[in-house]
Design a protein around this motif. Structure first.
Motif, PDB file in Angstrom:
ATOM      1  N   GLY A  68      50.112  46.637  48.151  1.00 32.86           N
ATOM      2  CA  GLY A  68      49.046  45.625  48.117  1.00 32.86           C
ATOM      3  C   GLY A  68      48.609  44.880  46.813  1.00 32.86           C
ATOM      4  N   PHE A  69      48.527  45.210  45.828  1.00 32.24           N
ATOM      5  CA  PHE A  69      47.668  44.550  44.845  1.00 32.24           C
ATOM      6  C   PHE A  69      48.875  42.940  44.050  1.00 32.24           C
ATOM      7  N   THR A  70      48.838  43.048  45.219  1.00 33.34           N
ATOM      8  CA  THR A  70      49.749  41.650  44.987  1.00 33.34           C
ATOM      9  C   THR A  70      48.528  40.503  44.004  1.00 33.34           C
ATOM     10  N   ASP A  71      47.712  40.436  44.053  1.00 31.44           N
ATOM     11  CA  ASP A  71      46.855  38.639  43.715  1.00 31.44           C
ATOM     12  C   ASP A  71      45.976  40.443  42.525  1.00 31.44           C
ATOM     13  N   PRO A  72      45.664  38.965  41.528  1.00 34.94           N
ATOM     14  CA  PRO A  72      44.914  39.459  40.071  1.00 34.94           C
ATOM     15  C   PRO A  72      43.758  40.754  40.202  1.00 34.94           C
ATOM     16  N   LEU A  73      42.822  39.873  41.266  1.00 35.58           N
ATOM     17  CA  LEU A  73      41.679  40.932  41.351  1.00 35.58           C
ATOM     18  C   LEU A  73      41.845  41.139  42.872  1.00 35.58           C
ATOM     19  N   PHE A  93      40.560  49.379  38.527  1.00 40.94           N
ATOM     20  CA  PHE A  93      41.860  50.094  38.686  1.00 40.94           C
ATOM     21  C   PHE A  93      42.823  48.823  39.175  1.00 40.94           C
ATOM     22  N   HIS A  94      42.128  47.620  39.649  1.00 39.75           N
ATOM     23  CA  HIS A  94      43.144  46.679  40.867  1.00 39.75           C
ATOM     24  C   HIS A  94      43.553  46.295  39.246  1.00 39.75           C
ATOM     25  N   VAL A  95      43.328  46.013  38.182  1.00 38.29           N
ATOM     26  CA  VAL A  95      43.759  45.371  36.937  1.00 38.29           C
ATOM     27  C   VAL A  95      44.883  45.570  36.838  1.00 38.29           C
ATOM     28  N   TRP A  96      45.121  47.045  36.646  1.00 36.13           N
ATOM     29  CA  TRP A  96      45.954  47.814  35.780  1.00 36.13           C
ATOM     30  C   TRP A  96      46.823  48.337  37.127  1.00 36.13           C
TER      31      TRP A  96
END
Length: 743
Positions: free
Chosen positions: A534-539, A520-523
């Motif tokens: 908070g989804f600042t980093d690629p992974l 989910f995070h990568v999208w």
């Protein structure tokens, strides 16, 4: 019949009141009615409450157990908690109870704490945890969301839906494609020709009728399931057992040439695992009402090719994940099969349509509405990828995380990204689930077992609608404080500010959260609002994750030290009469030793342990094997353990007390016909052993570890129970055949 409440209409107490004052002598010290809640938890695990359907989170626990624990803590000692489990009501407005969850996860503690009117604080390493938990407790502007979805439909939905249309074979008009059935292709090692990796030729089975795919002529036809031989109605090709394909347990075997090898050895960077062929479709026609399966025609193939061509043109302009798949415990299997990037987990058509949709969502002007659409989009991902299988005798798609793992398939099923009238897991269905979840927050119910032994709903007047604060200073009964970060560092929380720490920490090596969350995070990382959340980093964050992961060289010592640091911070922020309570189970003693050591080294004392039914019994990772059906609630208070010298007599005394208490637990569960496995009994005994150890002021020594290890090896002979089962059961076990689901 009128609903009982904790207060009468005039605000006069008619029943025991929920209060922080009861923490000194709570009902929990008398008992936790784990036998009463058992069947309720089983029912809830099979069908979670609507608010917890809005987005996937891993190893999420049932809410009823956490509600029971909170009531047992906040009701006075002599109260029969079960008598008040279904009573609505909250903590007195003049009474404050602050509850903290340092491993917030899927938000169970936060939701149930908000429901009883507590001040709630949550923290988790993963941004996805904050996103999901926020969505569970915040009110949603439902009408604005519906209006924006209508706009999205016109702006991009129509285009996406056009990629999922076919010609109805009955009326020759456009019909919606619900699912496209694919088969992976590879290059033969014998003659370099393209081979097709069929694991089965059954599309569906309903009322004794099989819908089959013919590998010779690509026809889709019906056949009676009782037939000994199934003959294609078009080319007369026969199959004795259509459930038997060319792929079995990860191996391909050509029935003609005899070629045989593991599927993973066919990866070549060109065909397997990337090249697939659409072999059939499930469709629904709004014109003639026909809903069935059909063969693929040239127009269907052309439409799929058009999507690939369009993706090639637009790829650089779409928010499609570019990240490489990191090497890990859960990811190594798909890496071994040739998957290198997350985008390779999707078909070209899925990448195109998901990219178009996410790009349009990220341009929505209203950030509040955008947040909810992003939640719905992210939720839809788990059923829109190449790792989804089709449950042929349930007639629906199954999500990627049917197990807590990435399982490569040779016959994936492609969902309709936007959605049609029928089907599940689409963007529209995810929006509808979100709205239904928000309706639940206004009409909360609990599961109860009626006189017929069936599950029913008992509605409450409780409601959950909270704002989100930016700091501890903003915390009140209507404002939650949810944060993202490492719970070993809680500098933003004052000393002695929390009454109860209630959590569900990682269980050793049971679930590799960050590796699964990456899906989910990568999208979400591709979007502006995602980065703001908070989804600042690629992974997803991994370095500070408190788990045991041999691939990333995270050991049991690392796990124990991590928990110790979190528990020490919890001890600092917890009031003198406060509690640390968490669930745990594990089949490995090393994990138990790590947890107990962490408790002892963080100035806590384990005073009680109660079994409660574990997570959903419907997953393949928890069912159809001798697995653990129960979590253990571990009850801890702030105390420094004064070490007593360990003698053989004392060890025997501890062991005998543990046997006695374990036997009592088993008898209570036997009286309700609970499903108990040998690993469950081992966990019951281990937890009672450690309770006795702490009560005798003994710390965990090598001698104790050795004695416990020897005892556990023969536990099935030492404790007799006629109702021990060899495996767990669930609704899915009759539907799911691992042979047809894995390669």
């Amino acid at each position: 019949m009128s609903q009982l409440t904790l207060f009468d209409d005039d605000g006069i107490q008619t029943n025991p009141v929920l209060s922080h004052k009861n923490l000194i002598r709570p009902a929990l010290l008398k008992d936790l009615p784990f036998d009463k809640i058992y069947e309720v938890s089983r029912k809830e695990a099979s069908r979670k409450k609507p608010i917890f359907f809005i987005h996937k989170y891993f190893a999420r626990r049932t809410t009823c157990n956490f509600r029971l624990m909170l009531l047992s803590l906040l009701l006075p000692e002599k109260t029969n908690v079960w008598d008040h489990f279904y009573d609505p009501g909250t903590i007195n407005k003049n009474d404050d109870v602050t509850i903290f969850d340092p491993f917030m996860g899927g938000g169970t503690t936060i939701f149930e704490s908000a429901r009883i009117g507590a001040k709630v604080i949550g923290n988790d390493l993963q941004p996805l945890s904050k996103l999901v938990t926020s969505a569970e407790i915040m009110p949603a502007p439902v009408e604005k969301i519906k209006k924006e979805v209508d706009r999205l439909d016109k702006a991009i939905g129509v285009k996406i839906k056009n990629y999922y249309t076919t010609c109805c074979p009955h009326c020759n008009k456009d019909a919606d494609v619900m699912y496209n059935f694919h088969v992976n292709q590879a290059r033969s090692k014998v003659n370099k020709e393209i081979i097709e990796l069929y694991s089965s030729f059954v599309l569906s089975e309903k009322k004794g009728v099989l819908t089959l795919f013919c590998p010779e002529c690509s026809e889709v036809f019906k056949s009676d399931s009782k037939n000994k031989v199934h003959c294609c109605s078009h080319c007369n090709h026969t199959m004795a057992n259509p459930r038997e394909g060319f792929v079995n347990r990860g191996k391909y075997k050509n029935p003609v040439t005899g070629e045989e090898d593991f599927i993973r050895n066919y990866k070549d960077g060109e065909t397997y695992p990337f090249k697939t062929k659409i072999i059939a479709q499930e469709y629904n026609c709004s014109h003639c009402g026909q809903h069935d399966y059909k063969k693929v025609d040239l127009n269907d193939i052309d439409l799929n090719n058009q999507a690939s061509e369009e993706l090639a043109k637009l790829r650089d302009t779409l928010p499609i994940p570019l990240q490489l798949i990191p090497h890990g415990y859960n990811t190594k299997q798909m890496i071994n099969h040739g998957y290198l990037k997350f985008q390779e987990m999707f078909t070209d058509r899925q990448l195109l349509c998901l990219g178009l949709l996410l790009k349009e969502i990220d341009m929505v002007e209203d950030d509040d509405v955008k947040f909810w659409l992003l939640v719905a989009f992210s939720a839809s991902l788990e059923m829109n990828n190449k790792f989804c299988r089709y449950q042929y005798n349930a007639w629906k798609i199954s999500n990627i995380f049917f197990n807590h793992a990435y399982v490569p398939l040779t016959m994936p099923v492609e969902n309709n990204v936007w959605g049609s009238k029928l089907g599940t897991g689409t963007f529209i269905k995810s929006v509808n689930k979100l709205i239904k979840g928000k309706e639940f927050n206004e009409n909360i119910y609990d599961i109860f077992i009626n006189s017929k032994g069936e599950s029913d709903k008992k509605y409450s007047t409780d409601k959950v609608n909270m704002r989100l604060g930016e700091s501890f200073a903003e915390l009140d009964k209507n404002t939650a404080f949810l944060s993202t970060g490492d719970s070993r560092r809680l500098d933003f929380l004052p000393d002695n500010s929390v009454d109860i720490v209630l959590t569900d920490p990682p269980y050793g090596s049971n679930v590799m959260y960050s590796e699964l969350i990456d899906f989910f995070h990568v999208w979400l990382h591709q979007t502006n609002i995602g980065k703001n959340f908070g989804f600042t980093d690629p992974l997803s964050p991994k370095l500070d994750e408190i788990i045991v992961n041999p691939v990333r060289k995270q050991t049991y010592d690392d796990y124990s030290n991590g928990l110790k640091e979190v528990f020490k911070e919890c001890s600092r922020i917890t009031k003198k009469e406060g509690y640390l309570i968490f669930t745990f189970h594990d089949s490995k003693l090393e994990s138990w030793f790590s947890v107990i050591d962490a408790i002892a080294r963080s100035n806590y004392k384990l005073i009680a342990a109660y079994p409660i039914h574990s997570e959903s019994r419907t997953g393949a990772h928890t069912s159809s094997k001798e697995s653990i059906a129960f979590d253990i609630f571990l009850i801890c208070i702030k105390d420094v353990c004064n070490e007593q010298e360990v003698s053989n007599e004392l060890i025997e005394s501890i062991k005998n007390e543990a046997f006695f208490n374990t036997d009592k637990i088993i008898k209570r569960l036997e009286n309700i016909n609970a499903e108990i496995t040998i690993p469950d009994i081992e966990n019951f005994f281990i937890s009672q052993f450690f309770v006795s150890m702490f009560s005798n002021h003994v710390i965990l020594s090598s001698a104790l570890k050795e004695h416990l290890s020897i005892t556990i090896k023969s536990i099935d002979n030492l404790i007799q129970s006629e109702k021990v089962v060899s495996k767990r059961t669930g609704w899915w076990s009759a539907l799911y055949n691992p042979k047809h689901s894995k390669i």
